[in-house]
Design an enzyme around this catalytic site. Sequence first.
Site, short mmCIF file in Angstrom:
data_model
loop_
_atom_site.label_atom_id
_atom_site.label_comp_id
_atom_site.label_asym_id
_atom_site.label_seq_id
_atom_site.Cartn_x
_atom_site.Cartn_y
_atom_site.Cartn_z
N LYS A 107 -0.20 -2.43 12.89
CA LYS A 107 0.31 -1.26 12.02
C LYS A 107 1.78 -1.79 11.26
CE LYS A 107 -2.73 2.23 12.02
NZ LYS A 107 -3.41 2.56 10.60
N ASP A 138 -2.18 -3.24 8.64
CA ASP A 138 -2.62 -2.13 7.92
C ASP A 138 -1.22 -1.37 7.57
OD1 ASP A 138 -3.63 0.26 7.11
OD2 ASP A 138 -4.41 1.09 9.22
N GLU A 164 -4.66 -4.36 4.93
CA GLU A 164 -5.39 -3.16 4.41
C GLU A 164 -4.52 -2.24 3.90
OE1 GLU A 164 -7.13 0.58 7.35
OE2 GLU A 164 -7.54 -1.51 7.92
N ASP A 190 -8.77 1.22 2.29
CA ASP A 190 -9.07 2.42 3.08
C ASP A 190 -8.77 3.52 2.39
OD1 ASP A 190 -9.54 4.15 5.15
OD2 ASP A 190 -7.75 3.49 6.32
N LYS A 214 -14.97 5.00 7.09
CA LYS A 214 -14.87 5.78 8.12
C LYS A 214 -15.90 6.88 7.90
CE LYS A 214 -10.19 4.65 8.81
NZ LYS A 214 -8.63 4.72 8.86
#
Length: 329
Positions: A107, A138, A164, A190, A214
């Site tokens: 992250k 991400d 991402e 995403d 997802k």
Amino acid sequence: MRPTIDDLLATARVVSLPLRTRFRGIDHREALLLEGPRGATEFSPFVEYDDAEAATWLAAALDFGWGDEPAVFRSSVRVNATLPVVEPGRVAEVLDRFSGCRTVKVKVADPGQRLEEEVARVRAVREYLGPEGRIRLDANGGWTVDEAERAVHALAEFDLEYVEQPCESVDELAQVRERIRYMGIGVAADESVRKAEDPLAVARAGAADLLVIKAQPLGGIAAAERIIAEAGLPVVVSSALDTSVGLSMGAHLAAAVPQLEYDCGLGTAALLTADVTDAPLTPIDGAVPVRRIDLSAGLLDRHEASADRRDWWLDRLRRCYALLDALDE
């Protein structure tokens, strides 16, 4: 046939599960669990999401608990480790919980984080993994285009797999992709898929090299499969910090993807200090099995949310169910 709201309320349990490390600004993950004829299923949109967005998550829960079983191509799915924003000295402590994972999603772009802090954290990940491991970033849309380019340049020495959602909009993703293409680092989308009115817009715009898919935010396994087929891009199936029940939904989706080139983001049960089952879906030798989850009555009782939070979730369930009914009409 969709179950009635009374059917759902009859089995609904609301839990609050503590996290090992603060993640996405929260210390506990709340979720509503249901029991359908196919088994346990999960409704757990983040609390800040409005009802219109949350209703899609409810559709996914109903699909997994009451819908058809997907045809699957594999019995286990390789997964990545997920590293929250922690000090470099804590990297090994966090990653040790992800048994055998060869890929780490780091992250980045957290508010208040300086680029040199992110470089130090990613360096610690590379030292932990060694030269063969894979590192992906991400940013959750947290950078501008210029910030994204600068960060990727600063972190490229650690041999990145992809970045991402570096920026928020599809146009910005396209700009970043063009700017870093020569470095051989891909761009994954995403939020531009799961929070978009048109989840295929990013693929049509050529703004990403792969999609992060997802199950809950896209309305369930069947809906996600249609998006994957139409997009025509490689995918990473991921989770939204779900309990093992939600992770099971994601694992079934990943198992239904014919070509799965990347490790998936379905190992996040390792970030929880508690779960809703005696057999949590945590990584073993870098993979999770594709199986349904048996709920533990004792754990549901132990981690039951407070009465006011339970009421909040049940009210949310009723409102989202009514939205789904209205859409059908």
